[in-house]
Write a protein that holds these residues in place. Structure first.
Motif, mmCIF file in Angstrom:
data_model
loop_
_atom_site.group_PDB
_atom_site.id
_atom_site.type_symbol
_atom_site.label_atom_id
_atom_site.label_comp_id
_atom_site.label_asym_id
_atom_site.label_seq_id
_atom_site.Cartn_x
_atom_site.Cartn_y
_atom_site.Cartn_z
ATOM 1 N N GLN A 58 -38.560 -18.686 -12.118
ATOM 2 C CA GLN A 58 -38.410 -18.827 -13.561
ATOM 3 C C GLN A 58 -39.775 -18.935 -14.237
ATOM 4 O OE1 GLN A 58 -37.075 -22.661 -15.025
ATOM 5 N NE2 GLN A 58 -35.658 -21.684 -16.450
ATOM 6 N N THR A 59 -40.646 -19.756 -13.670
ATOM 7 C CA THR A 59 -41.985 -19.939 -14.234
ATOM 8 C C THR A 59 -42.807 -18.669 -14.103
ATOM 9 O OG1 THR A 59 -41.900 -22.288 -13.648
ATOM 10 C CG2 THR A 59 -44.065 -21.367 -14.132
ATOM 11 N N TYR A 60 -42.690 -17.997 -12.958
ATOM 12 C CA TYR A 60 -43.443 -16.765 -12.727
ATOM 13 C C TYR A 60 -43.048 -15.703 -13.757
ATOM 14 C CZ TYR A 60 -45.821 -13.193 -9.909
ATOM 15 O OH TYR A 60 -46.667 -12.205 -9.465
ATOM 16 N N VAL A 61 -41.740 -15.519 -13.960
ATOM 17 C CA VAL A 61 -41.271 -14.517 -14.927
ATOM 18 C C VAL A 61 -41.690 -14.894 -16.349
ATOM 19 C CG1 VAL A 61 -39.199 -13.513 -15.978
ATOM 20 C CG2 VAL A 61 -39.362 -13.723 -13.496
ATOM 21 N N GLN A 62 -41.650 -16.180 -16.670
ATOM 22 C CA GLN A 62 -42.075 -16.613 -17.997
ATOM 23 C C GLN A 62 -43.548 -16.304 -18.223
ATOM 24 O OE1 GLN A 62 -39.804 -17.691 -20.099
ATOM 25 N NE2 GLN A 62 -41.218 -17.986 -21.819
ATOM 26 N N LEU A 63 -44.365 -16.478 -17.185
ATOM 27 C CA LEU A 63 -45.791 -16.120 -17.301
ATOM 28 C C LEU A 63 -45.969 -14.628 -17.504
ATOM 29 C CD1 LEU A 63 -47.394 -18.460 -14.616
ATOM 30 C CD2 LEU A 63 -48.057 -18.312 -17.021
ATOM 31 N N LEU A 64 -45.156 -13.828 -16.831
ATOM 32 C CA LEU A 64 -45.232 -12.374 -17.030
ATOM 33 C C LEU A 64 -44.839 -12.013 -18.464
ATOM 34 C CD1 LEU A 64 -43.700 -11.037 -13.688
ATOM 35 C CD2 LEU A 64 -46.115 -11.158 -14.338
ATOM 36 N N TYR A 65 -43.883 -12.749 -19.007
ATOM 37 C CA TYR A 65 -43.496 -12.525 -20.402
ATOM 38 C C TYR A 65 -44.665 -12.805 -21.338
ATOM 39 C CZ TYR A 65 -41.547 -13.737 -24.971
ATOM 40 O OH TYR A 65 -41.314 -13.832 -26.336
ATOM 41 N N TYR A 66 -45.376 -13.908 -21.086
ATOM 42 C CA TYR A 66 -46.516 -14.233 -21.938
ATOM 43 C C TYR A 66 -47.643 -13.215 -21.774
ATOM 44 C CZ TYR A 66 -44.418 -18.737 -23.109
ATOM 45 O OH TYR A 66 -43.582 -19.707 -23.584
ATOM 46 N N ARG A 75 -53.309 -13.409 -34.998
ATOM 47 C CA ARG A 75 -54.355 -14.038 -34.185
ATOM 48 C C ARG A 75 -54.009 -15.494 -33.876
ATOM 49 N NH1 ARG A 75 -59.746 -11.172 -36.944
ATOM 50 N NH2 ARG A 75 -59.258 -9.096 -36.072
ATOM 51 N N ASN A 76 -53.314 -16.146 -34.798
ATOM 52 C CA ASN A 76 -52.840 -17.492 -34.509
ATOM 53 C C ASN A 76 -51.782 -17.466 -33.404
ATOM 54 O OD1 ASN A 76 -52.536 -20.420 -35.104
ATOM 55 N ND2 ASN A 76 -50.506 -19.795 -35.806
ATOM 56 N N LEU A 77 -50.900 -16.449 -33.446
ATOM 57 C CA LEU A 77 -49.900 -16.292 -32.389
ATOM 58 C C LEU A 77 -50.556 -16.023 -31.043
ATOM 59 C CD1 LEU A 77 -47.189 -14.164 -34.248
ATOM 60 C CD2 LEU A 77 -47.055 -16.586 -33.623
ATOM 61 N N LEU A 78 -51.656 -15.304 -31.048
ATOM 62 C CA LEU A 78 -52.389 -15.055 -29.808
ATOM 63 C C LEU A 78 -52.933 -16.353 -29.215
ATOM 64 C CD1 LEU A 78 -54.324 -11.744 -30.567
ATOM 65 C CD2 LEU A 78 -52.859 -12.162 -28.581
ATOM 66 N N ARG A 79 -53.440 -17.229 -30.072
ATOM 67 C CA ARG A 79 -53.938 -18.525 -29.592
ATOM 68 C C ARG A 79 -52.790 -19.376 -29.029
ATOM 69 N NH1 ARG A 79 -57.290 -17.812 -34.237
ATOM 70 N NH2 ARG A 79 -55.780 -18.931 -35.538
ATOM 71 N N GLN A 80 -51.651 -19.345 -29.718
ATOM 72 C CA GLN A 80 -50.494 -20.092 -29.223
ATOM 73 C C GLN A 80 -50.011 -19.526 -27.886
ATOM 74 O OE1 GLN A 80 -47.401 -20.273 -32.167
ATOM 75 N NE2 GLN A 80 -48.730 -21.132 -33.750
ATOM 76 N N ASN A 81 -50.035 -18.207 -27.779
ATOM 77 C CA ASN A 81 -49.602 -17.568 -26.532
ATOM 78 C C ASN A 81 -50.540 -17.936 -25.377
ATOM 79 O OD1 ASN A 81 -47.780 -15.334 -25.290
ATOM 80 N ND2 ASN A 81 -49.854 -14.723 -24.724
ATOM 81 N N GLU A 82 -51.824 -18.005 -25.666
ATOM 82 C CA GLU A 82 -52.790 -18.402 -24.636
ATOM 83 C C GLU A 82 -52.525 -19.839 -24.161
ATOM 84 O OE1 GLU A 82 -57.643 -18.835 -24.003
ATOM 85 O OE2 GLU A 82 -56.824 -18.131 -25.915
ATOM 86 N N ALA A 83 -52.195 -20.726 -25.106
ATOM 87 C CA ALA A 83 -51.886 -22.107 -24.737
ATOM 88 C C ALA A 83 -50.615 -22.164 -23.893
ATOM 89 C CB ALA A 83 -51.724 -22.961 -25.992
ATOM 90 N N ASP A 84 -49.608 -21.360 -24.266
ATOM 91 C CA ASP A 84 -48.363 -21.320 -23.483
ATOM 92 C C ASP A 84 -48.635 -20.819 -22.065
ATOM 93 O OD1 ASP A 84 -46.725 -22.284 -25.506
ATOM 94 O OD2 ASP A 84 -46.359 -20.287 -26.333
#
Length: 409
Positions: free
Chosen positions: A122-130, A176-185
């Motif tokens: 589950q975590t691996y697939v979620q990382l691929l999504y990000y 660009r704010n979404l990109l920063r949030q995605n990096e944190a996720d």
């Protein structure tokens, strides 16, 4: 010389192991080998296996010495040994109870392993999504950066108003704010994956995209019967039954056996009237029963364990119903996401690509204004985001189905 290169020469295996990207299966295998929770469950199995050897345990042997004037003013001595032994049926009941505890620990390990494999995937697939979302957001950033440049040029030449340029810049900054949030996720889920793998070393993924779904969804609620959680709860029922049998066997009397050897100085030692000296020994054996005079508390233990068995059976039935419901919901969720995928692949994505292409040309040529171009651009990008999210949701639903059926993909 480069420090990393030197470390690689001195410790080639370590350097390779830490930098090698992980496939999903590789991540699962590493978690199965290194996760501390799973290791703890394995040790617990060994603990209960050792307890099986205690099934024949006896109380400590009672060894006594008595010395003093027991028969006359002369000092006598008495040596005695006695042993209390439970009724023989207790040993069998105790062994059966210990064996059920072993089986229970084995199934708890299976529960832990099933949970672990699911969480890793589950975590691996979620990382691929990000990872894919980051690429999509970067593409959007590129599109709106071009939009900003075009809008700025049109504003400077008087072809448009400040509103067009401001709207484009606002959307670009939002992305660009979404990109920063995605990096944190991504960092959050990488830390979660590290914990599941039982390591503090940095991890990276070998895959770059969400895997396609691979199973047909069948609404077979009987599939959850193999779930180790149910097997574990069934052992709870058996454990209460074996505990009840042990309490019942414990009501039976204990057997006591003993032996004594003593002196009786001055006592006739034989029919001829010779008197015993300190070297003359008298000996004998003792056999007895230890009877429970107060039966109430012992019978209450049996009745209490019957209630415990009933509670465990009801918990098992409730978990079966819950898992069947969750399985049915997961199947419907998977079907919904799979149908949505079909819609995106056959209709929405081709239309979005055409809309994006034609809108860019029309806006550049001046055939449409920025409001229409902005709207078309947002619509096309929303479709791509929806498709990516649906792919992730479909794969997560598939993984959940496999988890509930204890059939990890």
């Amino acid at each position: 010389m480069n420090v990393r290169f030197l470390i690689g020469l001195l410790f080639p295996f370590t350097a390779f192991a830490q930098s090698q990207p992980l496939t999903m299966e590789g991540a699962v295998q590493q978690a199965l080998q290194q996760n501390k929770g799973l290791k703890s469950a394995s040790v617990a199995v060994g603990y209960y296996k050792e307890l099986v050897r205690t099934s024949g345990e006896l109380a400590k042997t009672d060894v006594n010495l008595q010395y003093g004037q027991t028969n006359s003013y002369v000092q006598d001595n008495n040596f005695s040994v006695s042993q209390a032994i439970p009724f023989p049926t207790v040993f069998g009941a105790r062994k059966q109870l210990n064996q059920v505890q072993v089986d229970k620990a084995v199934w708890w390990k299976a529960v832990t392993q099933n949970d672990l494999v699911y969480q890793v995937k589950q975590t691996y697939v979620q990382l691929l999504y990000y990872k894919e979302l980051r690429v999509l957001l970067q593409h959007q950033d590129s599109l709106f950066s071009d939009f900003v440049r075009t809008a700025t040029l049109r504003y400077k030449t008087g072809e448009s108003r400040m509103l067009e340029k401001t709207a484009a810049e606002g959307r670009m900054n939002e992305i660009r704010n979404l990109l920063r949030q995605n990096e944190a996720d991504e960092q959050i889920y990488l830390s979660r994956l590290q914990a599941l793998l039982g390591t503090t070393e940095p991890v990276s993924l070998a895959a770059s995209g969400i895997p396609a779904v691979t199973i047909p969804a069948l609404n077979d609620t009987a599939a959850v019967a193999a779930n180790p959680q149910l097997q574990y709860l069934r052992q709870q029922v058996l454990l209460a039954e074996k505990q009840k049998q042990l309490f019942r066997a414990s009501i039976l009397p204990d057997i006591t056996v003993g032996y004594f050897n003593q002196s009786l100085v001055g006592t006739p030692a034989n029919a001829a009237g010779a008197l015993a000296t300190s070297g003359t020994r008298f000996q004998g054996f003792q056999v007895g029963l230890a009877l429970p005079l107060w039966m109430g508390p012992l019978k209450a233990k049996v009745r209490a364990e019957e209630k415990q068995q009933q509670a465990a059976a009801l918990q098992y039935d409730n978990s079966m119903i819950t898992l069947q419901s969750q399985y049915g919901q997961a199947v419907q969720q998977f079907i919904k996401q799979r149908n949505s995928l079909d819609y995106y692949q056959t209709t929405a994505l081709p239309n979005a690509a055409l809309l994006l292409q034609q809108s860019a040309k029309s806006y550049s040529s001046g055939d449409i204004g920025y409001p229409e171009y902005f709207l078309n651009l947002e619509q096309a990008l929303t479709v791509r985001e929806g498709y990516l999210k649906t792919r992730n949701d479909a794969k997560q639903a598939e993984l959940y189905i496999a988890y509930l059926a204890a059939h990890q993909l």
